[in-house]
Structures are given as C-alpha cells and as structure tokens.
Design an enzyme around this catalytic site. Structure first.
Site, PDB file in Angstrom:
ATOM      1  N   HIS A   1     -11.908   5.322  17.975  1.00 18.04           N
ATOM      2  CA  HIS A   1     -12.005   3.921  18.219  1.00 18.04           C
ATOM      3  C   HIS A   1     -12.718   3.860  19.637  1.00 18.04           C
ATOM      4  CE1 HIS A   1      -8.075   2.489  15.610  1.00 18.04           C
ATOM      5  NE2 HIS A   1      -9.114   3.307  14.957  1.00 18.04           N
TER       6      HIS A   1
ATOM      7  N   GLU B   1     -12.130   2.370  22.291  1.00 23.84           N
ATOM      8  CA  GLU B   1     -11.035   2.661  23.560  1.00 23.84           C
ATOM      9  C   GLU B   1     -10.885   4.066  23.752  1.00 23.84           C
ATOM     10  OE1 GLU B   1     -10.396   0.678  20.912  1.00 23.84           O
ATOM     11  OE2 GLU B   1      -8.753  -0.522  21.295  1.00 23.84           O
TER      12      GLU B   1
ATOM     13  N   CYS C   1      -5.095  -1.111  19.152  1.00 23.24           N
ATOM     14  CA  CYS C   1      -3.946  -0.768  18.119  1.00 23.24           C
ATOM     15  C   CYS C   1      -2.759   0.217  18.980  1.00 23.24           C
ATOM     16  CB  CYS C   1      -4.525   0.100  16.943  1.00 23.24           C
ATOM     17  SG  CYS C   1      -5.050   1.799  17.512  1.00 23.24           S
TER      18      CYS C   1
ATOM     19  N   CYS D   1      -4.199   3.725  20.150  1.00 19.74           N
ATOM     20  CA  CYS D   1      -4.974   3.416  21.484  1.00 19.74           C
ATOM     21  C   CYS D   1      -4.127   3.037  22.538  1.00 19.74           C
ATOM     22  CB  CYS D   1      -6.118   2.416  21.294  1.00 19.74           C
ATOM     23  SG  CYS D   1      -7.562   2.702  20.050  1.00 19.74           S
TER      24      CYS D   1
END
EC number: 3.5.4.33
Length: 149
Positions: free
Chosen positions: A53, A55, A83, A86
């Site tokens: 992701h 992040e 999410c 993360c």
C-alpha cells in the site's frame, strides 16, 4: 509555524498509481522540519505484494532515509483513510499526525472498521485530520473504478 499541506504530492502519487493500473492511493511522509522524506503510490499489483500500500511503501522508505524504525514527529499525508494493516504500521512507526483525504467506510481502519488507534492495544495514537482535499481524492477513486466497470 505555518501549516503547509502536502496532499498535492500525495495526489500526484495516486495519479501515477492509477496510470500503472493500481488503485489510486498516494502517500507522503514529511519530517517535523517540513522535509519530504518519502512518497509513494500503491504497488500491490506491480510487486505482487498485498502489503504494498502507498502508506507502507512510504513508511519503509522514510524509515530507511532516517535510519530508524521510528518516524517520531513526522506527518503522513494519504489520499485515502488508512486500512487496519497500515494503521498498525503507522502506530508502530510512531507517526505524529495523519492527514487523509477520502474516507473509506468499507476498508478504513482509523475512523471506520477496526478503528485501530482507539484500541487499548495500540501503542501509539497519532493526531488524525480527515477531509483534506477530499473531493479531489474521491474523484480519482471514482473515475478509476468507473473506468473498470
């Protein structure tokens, strides 16, 4: 000290992710001094890695740049509410503040769903600021998914 948003850089990373066929999410890590330490967009498909992701990639890069597993005092700008996965890494990295654009009622982990930072098991709870350039962030996602239907 004057607040300077770095969401424009996160939006650019999200646009680049969309061009690669990735879900358009972008993230930027900024030091307490205002220096951009890292920026990334989603790369889950490109890297065949469900943890890639925006992040996560930006945090990895910023930690490497700082030579530390902690990003104390740093800010995270991200185009979509993080999410739960993360959010767990954000807590572990001790990021000071999260600025995010679009809310994610389906998969978000900060204001929705797991609400990771409100759990007593969370080692750290950053300040959270939502709705930063939300319209632009939401439009990117809406356009991306509309084109795939």
């Amino acid at each position: 000290m004057v607040f300077t948003s770095h969401m424009d850089l996160a939006l650019e990373e999200a646009r680049l992710a969309a061009e690669r066929g990735e879900v358009p999410v972008g993230a930027v890590i900024v030091s307490a001094a205002g220096e951009v330490l890292a920026k990334s967009g989603n790369r889950t498909r490109e890297l065949n890695d469900p943890s890639a992701h925006a992040e996560m990639l930006a945090i990895r890069e910023a930690c490497a740049a700082q030579g530390s597993e902690r990003l104390t005092g740093c800010d995270l700008y991200v185009t979509l509410e993080p999410c739960a996965m993360c959010a767990g890494v954000i807590a572990a990295a001790r990021i000071a503040r999260i600025y995010y654009g679009a809310s994610d009622p389906k998969s978000g982990g900060t204001a929705h769903g797991a609400r990771v930072f409100s759990h007593p098991q969370s080692h750290h709870s950053p300040e959270i600021y939502d709705d930063i350039d939300a319209n632009a962030c939401e439009a990117l996602l809406t356009e991306f998914f509309a084109a795939r239907r």
